[in-house]
Design an enzyme around this catalytic site. Structure first.
Site, short mmCIF file in Angstrom:
data_model
loop_
_atom_site.label_atom_id
_atom_site.label_comp_id
_atom_site.label_asym_id
_atom_site.label_seq_id
_atom_site.Cartn_x
_atom_site.Cartn_y
_atom_site.Cartn_z
CG ASP A 73 7.66 1.23 -2.12
OD1 ASP A 73 8.06 2.31 -1.67
OD2 ASP A 73 6.46 0.90 -2.15
CG ASP A 133 2.14 6.31 -1.99
OD1 ASP A 133 2.58 5.94 -3.08
OD2 ASP A 133 2.43 5.76 -0.91
C1 DGJ Z 1 4.03 2.63 -1.46
C2 DGJ Z 1 4.06 3.02 -2.91
O1 DGJ Z 1 4.31 4.39 -3.04
C3 DGJ Z 1 2.76 2.58 -3.55
O2 DGJ Z 1 2.69 3.03 -4.87
C4 DGJ Z 1 2.69 1.09 -3.47
O3 DGJ Z 1 3.72 0.52 -4.22
C5 DGJ Z 1 2.76 0.64 -2.03
N1 DGJ Z 1 3.91 1.19 -1.36
C6 DGJ Z 1 2.80 -0.86 -1.94
O4 DGJ Z 1 2.99 -1.30 -0.67
#
Ligand code: DGJ
Length: 733
Positions: A483, A553
């Protein structure tokens, strides 16, 4: 078989791909490579005729410069006012470039053929090499360049170095299609007529960004449709700051330039150094936007996600292939994964993950991924990033027992990391406050309470590499969700005050690639997912080092339809991760049926992201059946040819169809939005079906004639709001 040829004694190169041609000539006077043709297949005779024809322009300025019109590499200098691709400062203050063609070479390496045109500045020791690479099985043309300052040269400062420029043919009414968005609303398709203004798509954020994708498509007179018409498109294979500009020159020609963003750019090249630029790939096709996407998907599957190792002349594609089954032309199918983020957020612990793993395994999940929250100090987003040790309060016995449990359940184990970041409240930051991107005497702007580690620094990059390497060496991990939750601000590198600190923009991404390549080498069986707060880092180069993209997300299935539709313009369904989450959706509060949520997520690589402990036994049983069904047709979705039958924005019902590579199976999904009483849903006609064959519905056993599917189609039982369908047809002879 694709070819690159130059007839004896002629000044024309012809790149012939399965369904298109690209032609270049070198002008007699200046010896500069000029663009001739990018479009339908042509032969050398036509290429020579185009080369001999003088463009008719009323603009006197352009008549005088006709010889230098449509240059394959536009060096800034002389009377040139369109977007240059290269601009440099020489040591004596000269800033213009005058090239001539010095040499050329064509080589074949397996199914790839590469033409390199070497240009030399007339007065200064500076060379640029233009690369053109084509493949036997694709109409995608990869272009990039390399700048070389020889040992006997002097230092130069590069102010702009675009990878390539694309000249569009003489047509009117050019329409630009591009992918725009934001966090939670990535890859929304937009269309705009290209007027006399310049249209800039860019990221100055250090990643590709949620705002724009490094992708463009152009069609003339705005007349291409999903199934018909000529479309010229391109994608930049770079995961950092980038820029693509579409312009109509004073001479009326449409020109697209692209590469590293030239904002805040200064790249110092010392004698004996070189600068390799990322690939800017282009694609011409005649079959509308649908064929454009299918060709990109196929190229991505064969040459990006499962490439058998590339020559490393460009930083875009790794020379080290991802783990690849010998002889397999396609990447591995993606497993059905479970991800804990929406269920337990930062509150992960051994007990709740075990429970989720048990339920996930019962439903048929194949890969269990523990998301954020498993490491020291990570109770919320205010602390912990940088301290990558297991939180002993949450996992008193470490991660090993959980991993063992997951493996005993027959699933792979995956873990979330965000190694490019640091919370100021972390031991790492307390020990190394100088490791972050920052400017002296300026605020260190935080986002989500975090700062960006300066990966451009080799010591920081080494630390990231060894930290992740340790994690992967210590535990039996099969998958990493990588990430990156914030973009650059204050992209300074104070330790290099007078030594080209602007280089951080590029060196950061180059080092990220190096880290991923070395991790692949050391842990070839581990798969990676690229995530940047959703789809903030999605491009061909990151896909050559990761298996998939976390698309957004926003997991609301209805919102996902346009996001996924836009994503499919550029990227393959196999690379598009899509989860089924809870209802009401935590972000939008919208309630949607479980089948609807599944049908949307099954259109890509399926994942489950809900709090399974709160699903009823009936819902879990339903989910198990849907997962089983997905597995039956997974190769059709992940490897197949995608047809966008109906688009939500246009038709108020969306429908997608996939045809298996061997054409023996078809999968169709359709979804409605909010519907008014009294509207119709009708039928949807299928594409690419064999009219001489029959197709059996795998669920109901109904037999459909190919001709009926083609002429009338499948009924759409979608009269109610938020209803959906999924049909799996098998060809019967
Ligand atoms: C952003 C990601 O896109 C989410 O799926 C998740 O992993 C969060 N970060 C965790 O902090």
């Amino acid at each position: 078989m694709s070819t690159i040829t130059q007839p004896e004694g002629q000044r024309t190169w012809l790149l012939e791909m399965p369904g298109s041609s690209y032609a270049i000539t070198s002008s007699r006077e200046s010896g500069l490579p000029r663009h001739l043709h990018w479009g339908r297949p042509i032969g050398h005779e036509t290429a020579s005729a185009i080369a001999a024809a003088s463009p008719l322009r009323q603009n006197v300025e352009h008549v005088a410069w006709a010889e230098e019109d449509r240059l394959e590499c536009v060096g800034w200098g002389g009377r040139r006012y369109d977007e240059p691709t290269i601009k440099v400062d020489f040591a004596d203050g000269t800033r213009g470039i005058e090239w001539h063609l010095a040499d050329q070479e064509t080589t074949r390496d397996g199914d790839a053929i590469t033409l390199v045109l070497g240009l030399q500045d007339r007065a200064y020791p500076l060379r640029v090499e233009l690369f053109y690479r084509i493949f036997d099985d694709s109409d995608v043309l990869e272009r990039w360049a390399r700048l070389v300052v020889p040992e006997h040269g002097r230092e130069i400062v590069v102010r702009r170095a675009y990878s390539a420029n694309w000249w569009l043919p003489e047509r009117t009414g050019w329409r630009l299609s591009f992918l725009h968005g934001g966090w939670g609303s990535e890859t929304q398709l937009e269309r705009r007529i290209l007027g006399s203004d310049k249209h800039v798509l860019e990221s100055r954020r250090g990643t590709t960004s949620h705002q724009y994708q490094p992708f463009f498509a152009l069609d003339a007179d705005g007349c291409a449709t999903e199934d018909h018409g000529e479309v010229w498109s391109g994608q930049l294979a770079w995961s950092g700051a980038w820029k693509i500009t579409g312009e109509r020159t004073a001479g009326g020609q449409v020109h697209v330039t692209g590469g590293w963003n030239d904002f805040d750019a200064a790249i110092v090249l010392t004698p004996g150094s070189e600068l390799a630029l990322p690939v800017f790939a282009g694609l011409y096709c005649e079959g509308g936007f649908g064929e454009m996407s299918r060709t990109w998907h196929d190229y991505e599957l064969r040459h990006v996600l499962a490439h058998p190792g590339r020559s490393p002349q460009s930083p875009s594609f790794s020379a080290k292939p991802q783990h690849h089954d010998a002889g397999a032309p396609l990447p591995k199918l993606r497993p059905v994964l479970y991800n804990s983020w929406e269920a337990t957020a930062f509150g992960v612990d051994e007990e709740n993950q075990r429970q989720l793993a048990d339920l996930a395994a019962q439903m048929g999940v194949e890969l269990f991924v523990v998301d954020d929250g498993w490491f020291m100090g990570r109770k919320d987003d205010r602390a912990g990033l940088g301290d990558w040790h297991v939180d002993v309060e949450k996992f008193p016995r470490g991660l090993a027992p959980l991993i063992e449990h997951v493996k005993q359940l027959g699933m792979g184990f995956g873990i979330w990391i965000e190694p490019e970041m640091v919370n100021p409240d972390s031991d790492l930051y307390r020990a190394h406050p100088d490791w972050v991107l920052h400017f002296e005497n300026r605020t260190r702007t935080e986002k989500r309470n975090q700062l960006v580690l300066n990966l451009a620094r080799d010591d920081v990059a080494e630390w990231v590499l060894s930290t992740v390497d340790d994690l992967l060496s210590s535990y039996d991990i099969d998958f990493v969700k990588w990430d990156m939750n914030r973009h650059f601000s204050e992209p300074g590198w104070p330790q290099r005050k007078s030594a080209n600190p602007e280089r951080a923009w590029i060196a950061y991404t180059e080092n990220l690639y190096r880290i991923l390549d070395r991790l692949h080498e050391a842990h070839p069986a581990v798969d990676f997912e690229s995530c940047s707060g959703g789809g903030g880092r999605a491009d061909l180069a990151i896909l050559s080092r990761t298996r998939q993209i976390w698309t957004s997300d926003n997991t609301d299935a209805f919102d996902r339809i346009p996001i996924q539709e836009g994503f499919s313009y550029a990227h393959a369904p196999l690379a598009m991760m899509a989860w089924v989450t809870d209802s009401p959706n935590p972000l939008t509060r919208r309630e949607l049926p479980l089948t609807y949520r599944f049908h949307v997520a099954m259109a890509g690589s399926l994942g489950i992201g809900g709090n399974l402990s709160e699903w009823t036994p009936t819902q879990r049983a339903q989910a198990r059946d849907l997962i089983e069904r997905y597995k039956e047709f997974r190769p059709v979705v992940q490897y197949g040819k995608l047809f966008r039958l109906l688009e939500l924005s246009r038709d108020d019902i969306a429908a997608l169809q996939y045809i298996a590579r061997d054409e023996r199976a078809i999968v169709v999904f359709a979804w409605s939005g909010a519907r008014h009483y009294g509207t119709h849903s009708g039928w949807v006609r299928l594409k690419g079906v064999d009219p001489t064959a029959s197709y059996r519905d795998r669920e109901t056993g109904t037999l459909h004639l190919g001709t009926t599917l083609r002429e009338l189609g499948l009924p759409l039982p979608l009269l109610l709001s938020f209803s959906s369908m999924c049909v799996h047809l098998e060809r019967v002879d």
